[in-house]
Design a protein around this motif. Structure first.
Motif, PDB file in Angstrom:
ATOM      1  N   ARG A   1      35.488  48.022  46.446  1.00 50.76           N
ATOM      2  CA  ARG A   1      36.135  46.898  45.489  1.00 50.76           C
ATOM      3  C   ARG A   1      36.528  45.895  45.485  1.00 50.76           C
ATOM      4  NH1 ARG A   1      39.669  51.542  41.795  1.00 50.76           N
ATOM      5  NH2 ARG A   1      37.375  52.745  41.531  1.00 50.76           N
ATOM      6  N   MET A   2      36.320  45.293  46.948  1.00 54.35           N
ATOM      7  CA  MET A   2      36.753  44.053  47.369  1.00 54.35           C
ATOM      8  C   MET A   2      35.434  43.789  48.219  1.00 54.35           C
ATOM      9  SD  MET A   2      39.930  43.718  46.276  1.00 54.35           S
ATOM     10  CE  MET A   2      40.427  42.769  47.201  1.00 54.35           C
ATOM     11  N   LYS A   3      35.926  42.185  49.449  1.00 52.90           N
ATOM     12  CA  LYS A   3      34.068  41.846  49.936  1.00 52.90           C
ATOM     13  C   LYS A   3      35.122  40.922  50.363  1.00 52.90           C
ATOM     14  CE  LYS A   3      32.413  39.139  46.667  1.00 52.90           C
ATOM     15  NZ  LYS A   3      31.529  38.196  45.935  1.00 52.90           N
TER      16      LYS A   3
ATOM     17  N   GLY B   1      36.224  37.876  52.810  1.00 57.02           N
ATOM     18  CA  GLY B   1      36.424  36.562  51.880  1.00 57.02           C
ATOM     19  C   GLY B   1      37.352  36.131  50.532  1.00 57.02           C
ATOM     20  N   SER B   2      37.098  37.698  49.675  1.00 59.41           N
ATOM     21  CA  SER B   2      37.856  37.831  48.878  1.00 59.41           C
ATOM     22  C   SER B   2      39.397  37.343  49.082  1.00 59.41           C
ATOM     23  CB  SER B   2      37.623  38.959  48.136  1.00 59.41           C
ATOM     24  OG  SER B   2      37.778  39.888  48.225  1.00 59.41           O
ATOM     25  N   THR B   3      40.245  37.039  48.040  1.00 59.39           N
ATOM     26  CA  THR B   3      41.228  36.686  48.312  1.00 59.39           C
ATOM     27  C   THR B   3      42.575  37.655  46.815  1.00 59.39           C
ATOM     28  OG1 THR B   3      41.686  34.714  46.564  1.00 59.39           O
ATOM     29  CG2 THR B   3      41.398  34.807  49.639  1.00 59.39           C
ATOM     30  N   GLN B   4      43.741  38.091  46.812  1.00 61.87           N
ATOM     31  CA  GLN B   4      44.737  38.681  46.078  1.00 61.87           C
ATOM     32  C   GLN B   4      46.175  37.545  46.364  1.00 61.87           C
ATOM     33  OE1 GLN B   4      44.178  42.840  46.003  1.00 61.87           O
ATOM     34  NE2 GLN B   4      45.710  42.609  44.006  1.00 61.87           N
ATOM     35  N   ARG B   5      46.496  37.404  44.536  1.00 63.74           N
ATOM     36  CA  ARG B   5      47.812  36.414  45.413  1.00 63.74           C
ATOM     37  C   ARG B   5      48.586  38.514  45.060  1.00 63.74           C
ATOM     38  NH1 ARG B   5      45.587  33.373  41.463  1.00 63.74           N
ATOM     39  NH2 ARG B   5      45.708  34.679  39.899  1.00 63.74           N
TER      40      ARG B   5
ATOM     41  N   ARG C   1      43.712  37.261  52.155  1.00 66.64           N
ATOM     42  CA  ARG C   1      42.822  37.570  52.256  1.00 66.64           C
ATOM     43  C   ARG C   1      42.347  39.128  52.737  1.00 66.64           C
ATOM     44  NH1 ARG C   1      42.160  32.767  54.630  1.00 66.64           N
ATOM     45  NH2 ARG C   1      42.729  33.888  57.066  1.00 66.64           N
ATOM     46  N   ILE C   2      40.973  39.534  52.242  1.00 66.93           N
ATOM     47  CA  ILE C   2      40.504  40.728  52.784  1.00 66.93           C
ATOM     48  C   ILE C   2      39.465  39.565  53.984  1.00 66.93           C
ATOM     49  CG2 ILE C   2      38.582  42.695  52.187  1.00 66.93           C
ATOM     50  CD1 ILE C   2      41.754  41.673  50.465  1.00 66.93           C
ATOM     51  N   ASP C   3      39.591  40.316  54.949  1.00 68.13           N
ATOM     52  CA  ASP C   3      38.619  39.939  55.955  1.00 68.13           C
ATOM     53  C   ASP C   3      37.713  40.717  56.629  1.00 68.13           C
ATOM     54  OD1 ASP C   3      40.416  37.171  56.544  1.00 68.13           O
ATOM     55  OD2 ASP C   3      41.854  38.744  57.975  1.00 68.13           O
TER      56      ASP C   3
END
Length: 189
Positions: A27-29, A31-35, A42-44
């Motif tokens: 559900r994440m990739k 480079g995506s980010t979340q506040r 950052r999702i590395d």
């Protein structure tokens, strides 16, 4: 992906560098980010892992006390696969500094007017943005269900609208309810 305040604080101070989730598909990739409450995470990387290969170090790096606790947490969730994500702090939440701006330039005001006017025009039941801003200004710290009811609205759609205003730095969340930010006060003034 929900990140608890404690985990977000660990990511911010560098003690948490991994997150594990059980999902049917990622559900994440990368480079995506979340506040989060501690800033932007950052999702590395995102990698599917065999849960039987997880280690005590994986648990510690994810902010969990033990491998047994990590396994227990993963076991409570549905999903066919376990994913390991490397996480890091990307920086502060840009909304924090934005909402503290107590003065608006004519360009800032025009941009806010244009955005709010678009949102108002898109709503079939009529304009809502300024009414919600004024309601929050007049009733800080009041529960979202009570604010929504005072406008004859359902709670969840009301909360979505408040989040839109928060994205513009006009409001901020409190432990209970909301308040107008300095930027929001400048806009309303």
């Amino acid at each position: 992906m929900l990140i608890s305040p404690a985990t977000a604080a660990g990511i911010a101070d560098g003690s948490v560098t991994l997150a594990f989730r059980r999902w049917d598909r990622p559900r994440m990739k990368p480079g995506s980010t979340q506040r989060t409450t501690a800033g932007v995470v950052r999702i590395d990387s995102v990698d599917e892992v065999d849960p039987d290969t997880l280690t005590e170090d994986d648990a510690r790096r994810s902010g969990v006390r033990s491998l047994a606790e990590l396994q227990r947490l993963l076991g409570r969730r549905d999903g066919a696969h376990v994913y390991r994500m490397a996480v890091s702090l990307a920086g502060p939440d840009p909304r924090v500094s934005l909402r503290e701006e107590a003065e608006l330039s004519p360009e800032d005001r025009a941009a806010l007017d244009a955005r709010l006017d678009r949102w108002d025009a898109a709503r079939a039941d009529g304009p809502w943005t300024r009414d919600v801003l004024r309601l929050i200004a007049d009733r800080p710290g009041v529960r979202a269900p009570d604010l929504a009811a005072s406008l004859g609205r359902e709670t969840l759609p009301f909360k979505v609208d408040v989040r839109k205003l928060k994205e513009l730095g006009l409001t901020r969340s409190l432990p209970v309810g909301y308040e107008i930010s300095p930027r929001g006060r400048a806009y309303l003034g």
